[in-house]
Design an enzyme around this catalytic site. Structure first.
Site, short mmCIF file in Angstrom:
data_model
loop_
_atom_site.label_atom_id
_atom_site.label_comp_id
_atom_site.label_asym_id
_atom_site.label_seq_id
_atom_site.Cartn_x
_atom_site.Cartn_y
_atom_site.Cartn_z
N GLY A 44 -12.11 -26.66 3.12
CA GLY A 44 -13.85 -26.72 3.86
C GLY A 44 -13.88 -28.33 3.99
N GLU A 60 -11.05 -29.59 9.29
CA GLU A 60 -10.73 -29.04 7.79
C GLU A 60 -9.66 -28.62 7.92
OE1 GLU A 60 -12.00 -31.04 5.05
OE2 GLU A 60 -13.73 -32.09 5.86
N GLU A 64 -6.22 -29.66 5.38
CA GLU A 64 -5.82 -29.33 3.98
C GLU A 64 -5.17 -28.00 4.04
OE1 GLU A 64 -10.21 -30.23 1.89
OE2 GLU A 64 -9.68 -28.41 2.22
N PRO A 81 -29.29 -24.23 -3.36
CA PRO A 81 -29.20 -25.75 -3.90
C PRO A 81 -28.24 -26.11 -4.79
CG PRO A 81 -31.58 -25.38 -2.86
CD PRO A 81 -30.96 -23.77 -2.85
N GLU A 110 -2.63 -27.68 -4.29
CA GLU A 110 -1.57 -26.50 -4.04
C GLU A 110 -2.66 -25.41 -2.60
OE1 GLU A 110 -0.19 -23.43 -7.33
OE2 GLU A 110 -0.99 -24.69 -7.87
#
Lengths: 159, 159
Positions: A44, A60, A64, A81, A110
């Site tokens: 993400g 994303e 990744e 939050p 990894e």
């Protein structure tokens, strides 16, 4: 008027990528982070200005894991939050599927395909809770009806 | 790293407030906006840094309609960069319920309870689409499985 700078939370996406042979219960893809907080997490990242959540999720995931994912839908949007120790992020989590073998790239050191029912507590951020919601969703309990205790208390306070 | 200033979309909330006598199909609360773009809309607004989406939804609903709402859940999160003509917002939409009579305040000039099946096309922003998704949800088709044509095209492009 929107606030500029750090007066607004940062929108992010996380992606639960299902992968596996047809007919099997799918595994999901986790990455080991190259940056703090170190540990295993869902792929993400941050949403760019002018980019939809869906575009950010596909981008994303590819950056990744090197996978071209097909989005299946949104699971839920998480905004506590304290969910990221560094700053206030609001993450929309997608379920997606992909074929082929993931390959770590960008912020991922990894990559691994795991059984989502066996990894919850070892993940960074609130990704353990997200996977618990995902597992419940796969068993027919969608998180959309979930209101946290904090939300319930708040609703009562407001009345 | 998150980007500061206008490099991040602005997180917002919108709230579909169900109101009505027990056993009736509920009406929902719309506000007439005091600021441009003028017109009728769902109550909603910007999420503050350090505030959860749920807290923002309860706060904004109260500020604009004077109602103390109980959140029932998230419907969906909308992020098309063109959904607001002024800036890029990402809105998480909640379904909530309330009792009593709404009273316009803050950014709302007027408030009205309407049949959600009869108002879609006259709303500002993408609130007509949101209400269409809400109506579909009430008929048993949750928007979580919805992927826009744009998303589908993007998934194919990425592969």
């Amino acid at each position: 008027m929107p606030r500029t700078g750090n007066k607004n939370p940062f929108p992010t996406v996380d992606i639960i990528i299902e992968i596996g042979a047809p007919g099997e219960r799918p595994g999901i893809v986790l990455i080991r982070r190259k940056n703090p907080p170190f540990g295993w997490a869902l792929p993400g990242g941050f949403v760019e200005y002018g980019e939809s959540l869906e575009e950010a999720a596909v981008r994303e995931a590819h950056e990744e894991t090197s996978l071209a994912v097909e989005l299946l839908g949104q699971l839920h949007t998480y905004s506590d939050p304290g969910r990221d120790p560094r700053w206030h992020t609001i993450s929309t989590v997608f379920i997606a599927r992909a074929e082929g073998a993931p390959r770590a790239a960008d912020d991922a050191r990894e990559v691994r395909i795991v059984d989502p029912r066996r990894v919850g507590r070892r993940l960074v951020f609130d990704h353990g809770r997200i996977l618990a919601d995902y597992n419940a969703f796969k068993e027919g309990r969608p998180p959309w009806t979930k209101t946290s205790p904090r939300t319930k208390a708040l609703s009562r306070t407001a009345s």
